[in-house]
Write a protein that holds these residues in place. Structure first.
Motif, mmCIF file in Angstrom:
data_model
loop_
_atom_site.group_PDB
_atom_site.id
_atom_site.type_symbol
_atom_site.label_atom_id
_atom_site.label_comp_id
_atom_site.label_asym_id
_atom_site.label_seq_id
_atom_site.Cartn_x
_atom_site.Cartn_y
_atom_site.Cartn_z
ATOM 1 N N ASN A 17 27.350 5.521 38.776
ATOM 2 C CA ASN A 17 27.771 5.663 37.622
ATOM 3 C C ASN A 17 27.485 4.621 36.614
ATOM 4 O O ASN A 17 27.351 5.152 35.438
ATOM 5 N N ALA A 18 26.998 3.517 37.070
ATOM 6 C CA ALA A 18 26.259 2.837 36.016
ATOM 7 C C ALA A 18 25.022 3.216 35.303
ATOM 8 O O ALA A 18 24.792 3.336 34.249
ATOM 9 N N VAL A 19 24.365 3.948 36.344
ATOM 10 C CA VAL A 19 23.070 4.734 35.984
ATOM 11 C C VAL A 19 23.315 5.889 34.911
ATOM 12 O O VAL A 19 22.878 6.051 33.653
ATOM 13 N N LEU A 20 24.472 6.595 35.435
ATOM 14 C CA LEU A 20 24.849 7.789 34.359
ATOM 15 C C LEU A 20 25.279 7.273 33.226
ATOM 16 O O LEU A 20 25.000 7.896 31.960
ATOM 17 N N SER A 21 26.161 6.385 33.119
ATOM 18 C CA SER A 21 26.716 5.695 31.791
ATOM 19 C C SER A 21 25.553 5.116 31.129
ATOM 20 O O SER A 21 25.751 5.061 29.844
ATOM 21 N N LEU A 52 18.877 -0.975 33.874
ATOM 22 C CA LEU A 52 18.966 -2.158 34.786
ATOM 23 C C LEU A 52 20.158 -3.189 34.406
ATOM 24 O O LEU A 52 20.853 -3.616 35.233
ATOM 25 N N ILE A 53 20.385 -3.303 33.066
ATOM 26 C CA ILE A 53 21.502 -4.340 32.795
ATOM 27 C C ILE A 53 22.719 -3.618 32.828
ATOM 28 O O ILE A 53 23.552 -4.250 33.712
ATOM 29 N N VAL A 58 17.451 -13.707 35.534
ATOM 30 C CA VAL A 58 16.648 -12.396 36.041
ATOM 31 C C VAL A 58 17.258 -11.119 34.920
ATOM 32 O O VAL A 58 16.431 -10.388 34.767
ATOM 33 N N ILE A 59 18.381 -11.208 34.646
ATOM 34 C CA ILE A 59 19.100 -10.107 33.672
ATOM 35 C C ILE A 59 18.156 -10.269 32.367
ATOM 36 O O ILE A 59 17.992 -9.342 31.627
ATOM 37 N N ASN A 60 18.194 -11.526 32.161
ATOM 38 C CA ASN A 60 17.381 -11.898 30.550
ATOM 39 C C ASN A 60 16.046 -11.195 30.468
ATOM 40 O O ASN A 60 15.453 -10.578 29.831
#
Length: 346
Positions: free
Chosen positions: A267-271, A183-184, A168-170
């Motif tokens: 925070n993942a989105v912001l980063s 997304l990653i 999925v990640i790939n």
């Protein structure tokens, strides 16, 4: 004879998670803190090569440590505990059998490790008081070898979970760069506090370039959120362990308080925006580490990003973002309190 304490499935789950969380810290923290330092010092003395090998090899004991600490959660005696540890290692996937002998390859599949440790504990408890004078002989055979072999049989199927997530990640890498980065980053930020190995995922799918950078940044974003939240409710040693790489010790918190993913994803989105704008790069071998051992930042610098921009992407944006998100979600929106970050061992 005292009555044996009974446990529900929820009890088993919580105790397995707690034992696993503690074992991960013990097994991995030495290499996380010292591995990179010792390797860098090898040119100055052969002793540093020996020390680097020592802390690196310690990681391979993680499945055994999981089994022993899970057993201790159920108050098993020392012999029973090491038998559970043996069964867990046997079914862990931490080694390969080759023509040349047994080769250690990692810490194994944590999902299978947790499954087998729980089954082994259940088997030991079921056999308590039933083997008589043959306990010392039969328990290692039935539980150590028997349950361990069950682990070898379940390993290929359990590993399909990791493979499926990797696929999925790939697929994200085929998307537009900004969407891929977002997304990653989100995926790896959540995976780092799950039983799934981010290092294994990164290497398995061969993620590289901006995708690998986004993965490392996502892990860093999660680290920052856990550190900021942890410092409010945990001892400084616990918070330091998280900062140095023991994010998976918070797996029990993810199960007990699923809302912990809210600040992590935010925070993942912001980063991720920072990673995209600053063009943070990486390779498969560094994608799953984040700032642990400074592996991610060093690789990004080696791939052409200036040290200043690397520092902004890996330290300024994730940690400032974590502070702002913490204040917003706890003080303004009241979505949760800091107790969700409380590390408990029972």
């Amino acid at each position: 004879m005292s009555k044996k304490e009974s446990y529900t499935f929820k009890d088993y789950t919580n105790k397995v998670l707690a034992g696993t969380a503690g074992a991960i810290v013990i097994g991995l923290i030495a290499n996380a803190i010292l591995g990179g330092i010792f390797k860098a010092l090898i040119p100055y003395g052969s002793i540093f090569g020996t020390l680097a090998m020592g802390v690196s090899t310690m990681q391979f004991l993680t499945p055994v440590l999981v089994g022993v600490l899970v057993a201790m959660q159920f108050n098993l005696n020392p012999m029973e505990s090491v038998i559970v540890g043996s069964a867990t290692f046997l079914g862990s996937g931490a080694y390969d059998a080759t023509d040349a002998g047994i080769m250690l390859v990692g810490i194994g599949d944590l999902v299978n490790v947790m499954l087998i440790s729980g089954i082994a504990v259940y088997a030991v408890r079921a056999l308590q008081g039933k083997l008589g004078s043959l306990n010392l002989i039969l328990l290692p055979i039935i539980v150590g070898a028997g349950v361990g072999t069950i682990g070898l049989l379940t390993l290929p199927y359990v590993s399909l979970v990791t493979a499926s997530i990797g696929n999925v990640i790939n697929s994200f890498t085929q998307l537009q760069p900004l969407l891929m980065t977002l997304l990653i980053s989100i995926a790896f930020s959540v995976l780092i506090i799950s039983p799934i190995s981010t290092v294994a995922i990164g290497i398995a799918i061969g993620i590289t370039g901006l995708g690998a950078g986004a993965a490392a940044i996502g892990i860093t974003a999660c680290t920052a959120v856990l550190v900021i939240g942890s410092r409010k409710v945990n001892e400084s040693g616990t918070t330091l362990a998280i900062l140095l790489g023991a994010m998976k010790m918070m797996m029990p918190n993810l199960v007990r308080h699923p809302q912990i993913v809210i600040p992590v994803i935010a925070n993942a989105v912001l980063s991720a925006f920072g990673a995209y704008i600053l063009n943070i790069q990486g390779v498969p071998e560094t994608a799953g580490f984040g700032i642990v051992g400074l592996v991610g930042p060093i690789q990004a610098a080696n791939m052409g990003t200036s040290i200043l921009l690397v520092a902004i992407a890996y330290f300024v944006i994730p940690f400032v973002g974590a502070i702002v998100i913490d204040l917003l979600f706890t003080k303004v929106l009241n979505l949760y309190d800091h107790e969700i970050f409380k590390f408990v061992t029972t």
